[in-house]
Enzyme design. Structure first.
Site, short mmCIF file in Angstrom:
data_model
loop_
_atom_site.label_atom_id
_atom_site.label_comp_id
_atom_site.label_asym_id
_atom_site.label_seq_id
_atom_site.Cartn_x
_atom_site.Cartn_y
_atom_site.Cartn_z
N LYS A 46 -0.60 -20.71 -5.08
CA LYS A 46 -0.02 -21.42 -3.94
C LYS A 46 -1.08 -22.34 -3.36
O LYS A 46 -2.26 -21.99 -3.33
CB LYS A 46 0.46 -20.38 -2.92
CG LYS A 46 0.99 -20.93 -1.62
CD LYS A 46 1.52 -19.78 -0.74
CE LYS A 46 1.81 -20.25 0.68
NZ LYS A 46 2.26 -19.15 1.56
N ASP A 94 1.48 -13.05 0.14
CA ASP A 94 0.77 -14.33 0.03
C ASP A 94 -0.65 -14.14 0.56
O ASP A 94 -0.86 -14.10 1.77
CB ASP A 94 1.49 -15.43 0.82
CG ASP A 94 2.82 -15.83 0.20
OD1 ASP A 94 3.38 -15.02 -0.60
OD2 ASP A 94 3.32 -16.92 0.50
N LYS A 118 3.64 -22.43 -6.03
CA LYS A 118 4.21 -22.66 -4.70
C LYS A 118 3.38 -23.67 -3.91
O LYS A 118 2.32 -23.34 -3.38
CB LYS A 118 4.28 -21.34 -3.92
CG LYS A 118 4.85 -21.50 -2.51
CD LYS A 118 4.95 -20.16 -1.79
CE LYS A 118 5.33 -20.34 -0.31
NZ LYS A 118 5.35 -19.07 0.43
#
Lengths: 297, 293, 522
Positions: A197, A134, A233
């Protein structure tokens, strides 16, 4: 310029009204049970604190594999999300459970470092066994209009990821407008993101439904254009089962069946898990639940 | 044998024609009627306008409407003021015309003065009624919402028999001040001032086609003025209930707006001063837009 | 080196862009195939479905038979004629409704005239306001019950009756209440006076909301009312009559009489009525306008429409698609201001159509009482037949047609969301008001072209503009000959916002400050 801010105009009020309409969906009975289980399977159970320790990481890993002993068919979560130095611990704790290890990298959460360090951070996490990385984008550069810089950085990190999946955190709470969020999404996807995300969880506001809708619509346009599926996400700020289901409604009606899967949709959250479990138990028993009966990890 | 003395000059008689599209054509029908004074003396031959004249006037009025309605309010204000200037300069001519059509001299002078003052009154409204009759509407959501008046379109006007100048001006002024174009049927018994007023309009920067003036038989033309499907509104000032009813019935063909005013044929200039007369030929448009980033 | 060049260099040459997300895609459950020219397809037939979520009907109170509300009480019609009101979703009878004949209309008008003369015009305006506030509050208190009844009687989804119709009805009373003692400010330079008795005839598409639109300004301005709801949707107006009783409004101030067109024409032609307010079709509006010729009655007419909804290439397309959907599928398309003519700039036609079709796939058609229903039942068999007829005409005219693939119940009147393209200005489905969930799509290239086409209609009620450019919005808003312009939105309503049409879409405005004028002499 390849990337232009006005290429995809976004109307704030329109987005928010669309979200309000999703939120008017009523999810009841079997449909609710199914959705809660789906949401659990989509969780990236997260601990990203300065005080994280091996013990803490092992605890959330245990919860990730078996979120609750009280019910038979509760699925495992999708992943645990930790800092790079805890990847190995998590990997060991999760074993062959199928739960993935995600690691934040690239000078998380600010992203204010050199590309060299960001790449090293990434390679370290991957070498430690992370299945998913991430990363954060350079918001300062983005807001200055240096879109090529942002693109190149993501592409470089993607290369450093190797087989690991890359989730690109836009930190939408710092991006000021939906139009910026849309553009950042496009850049991230073009540069090789497997997931986009919303947030690090360190900045308010973190994930919101309208922000997520804008990103889902960016994913849809990318899919229309290329046929490639990018995951989504939302992370941070999602604490209640009701909200989680609102996200699922949005995914269902924006991207359809293929995205209603942990492969393409994740929740980055920590306290959401217990609320999902409480509501699941409520559906099973008919009684409203107390947190005393669910482990706080 | 007629002898012409040296000192006697033959008077030039005026040909009274129609006013359509900024020009003065004769009626396409070639028809005329003789206008006579109270003693039966010939005053003039006046065009007996036809349905085709009306049709032609409607075509130019529709075209003129588009441009006229987009003029700035300030510009329309100055043009209406300019009409007053031109009328002032020719007031003796109008007084004479009223007088030969049987209006008492004193009354005729007053009528011309009131007509001029009325134009000044409406010139002043041209850039104000919008502010007075528009609104910002505080809707209960994140929208900027406002309403403003816009001209209805092309208005057909039936002028009164009496007040043949004042009534005519009082009906044209609120209509064009508000950005509409019009076709007007002049007083049948006192048509001269209407035609001469066309000359005033023609020399006062009013674009051709914004005001079109027909003379002729009201009985014959009233159905045309009220049935034409491109007319947006009818303004009736002749004060005869049966005629008004006929107009109102015909108006239903295409949902024309109908306004009538009894002050036009019997009232004073002061009574004709009313911004709500402008509003009779305005549509309220409401616009919504989201407020967001 | 310029930034532009650098970007291209970086983006295309220096950086090895990963080719695909193949590893992740392998695990995909139902990845659409994207071979050759075939477009990627989104599958909205999801494994996870919404369970039915019907709104409870246990708390509503309905009588088996409804009489006429005249002079503060419910009275039987002089001739005992009743008609059934039907739930269009089930075709079941809900209740019997009295049909008002001539003597009943006379009674109602007499009651209204007397109430105006002896009561309503005598009490202080500030007290009039209080009655209206009171009605607004009771509507709010009973909103759930009213929403359910509205949905049962008319077929509209509970989501709309609950979130739009009923709250807006209450808001209208609340808004106009406050005007009652401030009318001098509404008509500058004049001393406004009430007209007397207002005869009001309302349609079946927003039954309670239309009643509120009509009654609230009439009462605020000191008039009294004889109102006739549409014969297929009388129930919420009659519930409103009960609310009016509960609010202790003086008898005769509001009279609600039921019946069909004949009853309506008795109201229109009654000599003691001073004002007619009608919302309905242009055909009936013209008959009314003609009937009123030669009378002193004032009138407002809210008639049909065929609104252009215009999407420019620089619009926020996803929000625009949502606006298209709200524009034409709101209330099954039974909306006079529906955005039924879509104009899409050619450069974005494919994009818009694809998104529109996808969006249509997610619309839930079915049980109006289900909280997840987006499109309910067509209001009546007659209306269903009319829409079906237009669909056939559209196909015969050679239009291409897409309908969402949703299932519809076997009982009741249903129509899937439908879009036609490859149609022209000359097509009947483009010209005529269908009043159903049927959209036509045309393309355009320039502003001048779309303005000309948009205005090329006898109607002029509403219009939509979608562009990100502010100055273009004002330009377009000025060019469109229509009473309500929604820019980057559609089908929004508010009691403070004047509503009404140009040309054959009607005369006069309802709502806001402007909505007071038609009920006053000044």
């Amino acid at each position: 310029m390849k990337y232009q801010l006005d290429k995809h105009p976004i109307d704030q009020v329109g987005v928010e009204e669309r979200v309000a309409r999703f939120n008017s969906r009523s999810i009841k009975k079997q449909s609710k049970v199914q959705a809660i289980k789906l949401a659990i399977s989509m969780l990236d159970l997260t601990t990203l604190e300065g005080k994280d320790s091996a013990g803490k990481v092992r605890q959330i890993c245990a919860k990730a594999v078996r979120p609750w002993e009280g019910m038979e068919d509760v699925p495992s979560v999708a992943a645990v999300c930790v800092y790079p130095n805890h990847v190995k611990t998590a990997k060991r704790a999760l074993g062959d459970s199928g739960v993935k290890v995600a690691s934040v990298a690239t000078a998380f959460p600010s992203g204010n470092s050199t590309l060299k360090i960001k790449l090293e951070d990434t390679r370290f996490a991957v070498n430690e066994g992370a299945d998913e990385i991430d990363m954060v984008i350079s918001r300062g550069r983005f807001l200055c209009g240096e879109y090529d810089f942002v693109f190149d950085e993501i592409a470089a990190v993607k290369e450093a990821c190797g087989e690991a999946h890359l989730k690109v955190i836009l930190e939408t709470g710092e991006l000021d407008s939906y139009q910026n969020i849309r553009l950042a999404s496009d850049i991230a996807m073009d540069a090789g993101a497997d997931f986009i995300k919303t947030s690090t969880g360190k900045i308010e506001p973190a994930a919101t439904l309208p922000v997520t809708l804008v990103m889902l619509e960016a994913i849809r346009d990318y899919f229309y254009r290329t046929g490639k599926m990018i995951g989504m996400k939302p992370a941070g700020g999602i604490r209640k089962e009701k909200e989680a289901l609102q996200y699922l409604v949005m995914v269902k009606e924006t991207l359809g069946e293929a995205w209603l899967s942990p492969h393409y949709f994740r929740f980055g959250a920590s306290t959401l898990a217990n609320d999902l479990l409480m509501q699941l138990q409520k559906e099973a028993t008919g009684y409203y639940q107390s947190l005393d009966y669910f482990s706080i990890d | 044998m007629v002898t012409i003395e040296k000192s006697e000059r033959l008077k030039i008689l005026k040909t009274y024609k129609l006013y359509i599209g900024g020009e003065f054509p004769r009626t396409e029908s070639g028809r005329y009627f003789s206008l006579k004074d109270a003693d039966g003396n010939q005053i003039a031959n006046v065009c007996s306008g036809s349905r085709k004249d009306f049709r032609n006037a409607m075509v130019v009025a529709r075209t003129a409407f588009g441009k006229w309605s987009k003029r700035t309010a300030y510009n329309r204000s100055q043009i209406v003021y300019r009409i007053a200037e031109m009328l002032e300069a020719r007031k003796n001519q109008f007084t004479d015309e009223l007088t030969i059509q049987g209006v008492d001299k004193v009354k005729a002078e007053r009528e011309v003065h009131e007509a001029i003052d009325l134009l000044i009154y409406y010139a002043g409204w041209a850039d104000k009624y919008q502010q007075l009759f528009s609104s910002v509407n505080p809707v209960a959501a994140s929208y900027f919402n406002f309403s403003l008046p816009e001209p209805t379109g092309v208005v057909s006007i039936i002028a009164p028999e009496e007040n043949s100048l004042l009534g005519l001006v009082a009906m044209i002024a609120p209509v064009i001040t508000g950005g509409n174009a019009c076709v007007i049927l002049a007083s049948e018994s006192k048509p001269l001032c209407a035609v001469t007023f066309g000359e005033v309009l023609n020399s006062s920067d009013v674009p051709g086609g914004v005001v079109n003036i027909l003379t002729g038989s009201r009985k014959e033309l009233l159905p045309q003025f009220s049935t034409h499907m491109d007319v947006n509104a009818v303004f009736y000032g002749a004060g005869i209930p049966e005629e008004l009813k006929e107009i109102q019935m015909n108006a239903a063909l295409n949902v024309k707006r109908v306004a009538d005013s009894n002050v036009m044929h019997s009232g004073t200039g002061k009574e004709m001063q009313d911004p709500y007369l402008i509003m009779n030929f305005q549509e309220t448009k409401t616009i919504w837009h989201p407020i967001g980033i | 080196m310029s930034k532009k060049n650098k970007l291209i260099l970086n983006g295309k040459k220096k950086i090895n862009r990963p080719k695909t997300n193949a590893s992740l895609q392998k695990t995909s459950v139902s990845l659409p195939k994207t071979k050759g020219k075939q477009k990627p397809v989104i599958n909205f037939k999801t494994d996870w479905q919404y369970a039915s979520a019907p709104e409870s009907i246990s708390h509503i109170q309905l009588k088996k038979r409804y009489e006429l509300f005249i002079n503060g009480t419910f009275v039987a019609p002089d001739k005992p004629v009743y008609f059934d009101t039907i739930n269009p979703a089930t075709e079941q009878k809900i209740a019997e409704i009295a049909e008002a004949g001539e003597s009943d209309v006379n009674k109602a008008v007499k009651a209204a005239a007397d109430a105006q003369k002896y009561v309503w015009s005598k009490i202080p305006a500030s007290e009039r306001a209080k009655y209206l506030f009171r009605i607004a509050r009771i509507i709010q208190e009973k909103s759930r019950e009213l929403a359910v009844i509205e949905t049962m009687d008319g077929g509209k989804p509970i989501r709309e009756s609950r979130d739009i119709d009923i709250p807006l009805a209450a808001a209208h009373f609340f808004y106009y209440a406050g005007w009652a003692d401030k009318l001098n400010y509404a008509v500058p330079g004049k001393t406004p006076q009430p007209l007397g008795v207002a005869g009001q005839i309302i349609p079946w598409n927003f039954p309670l909301l239309m009643a509120a639109w009509k009654i609230a300004p009439a009462l605020a301005t000191g008039n009294t009312v004889v109102l006739k709801p549409a014969e297929t949707t009388s129930l919420t107006a009659l519930k409103l009559a009960e609310i009016i009783q509960e609010a202790d409004l003086p008898p005769g101030v509001v009279n609600i009489i039921t019946g069909a067109g004949k009853t309506g024409s008795l109201i229109v032609n009654h000599p003691d009525i001073n004002k007619i307010a009608f919302t309905g079709s242009t055909d009936v509006g013209k008959i009314i306008q003609r009937s009123l010729a030669g009378t002193a009655k004032k009138y407002t007419l809210e008639l049909g429409g065929k609104a252009a909804n215009i999407i420019f290439e620089d619009a926020s397309i996803d929000q625009a698609v949502e606006g298209i959907v709200n524009g034409i599928f709101f209330n099954q398309g039974h909306v006079c201001c529906a955005g039924s003519r879509l104009f899409v700039q050619e450069s974005v036609f494919d994009k818009v159509m694809r998104k529109l079709k996808d969006r249509m796939e997610t619309l839930v058609v079915g049980d109006p009482l289900d909280k997840n229903t987006d499109i309910g039942a067509i209001n009546s068999k007659a209306q269903w037949e009319k829409i079906t007829k237009y669909q056939a005409i559209g196909l015969k005219e050679g239009g291409e047609c897409y309908q969402s693939s949703c299932s519809v119940p076997s009982q009741g009147y249903w129509f899937r969301p439908t879009v036609f393209w490859n149609v022209s200005q000359a097509s009947r489905i483009v010209q005529e008001e269908i009043f159903g969930p049927v959209l036509t799509v045309q393309t355009f290239r320039t502003v001048a072209e779309v303005v000309e086409k948009a205005n090329n209609t006898p109607y002029g009620l509403s219009g939509g503009i979608w562009t990100d450019k502010g100055s273009k919005i004002f330009k377009m808003a000025g060019e469109l000959r229509a009473g309500v312009i929604w820019a980057n939105t559609f089908n929004k309503f508010d009691p403070t916002s004047p509503f009404g049409g140009y040309k054959e879409s009607g005369v006069g405005r309802e709502g806001g400050l402007h909505g007071l004028m038609p009920y006053l002499k000044y």
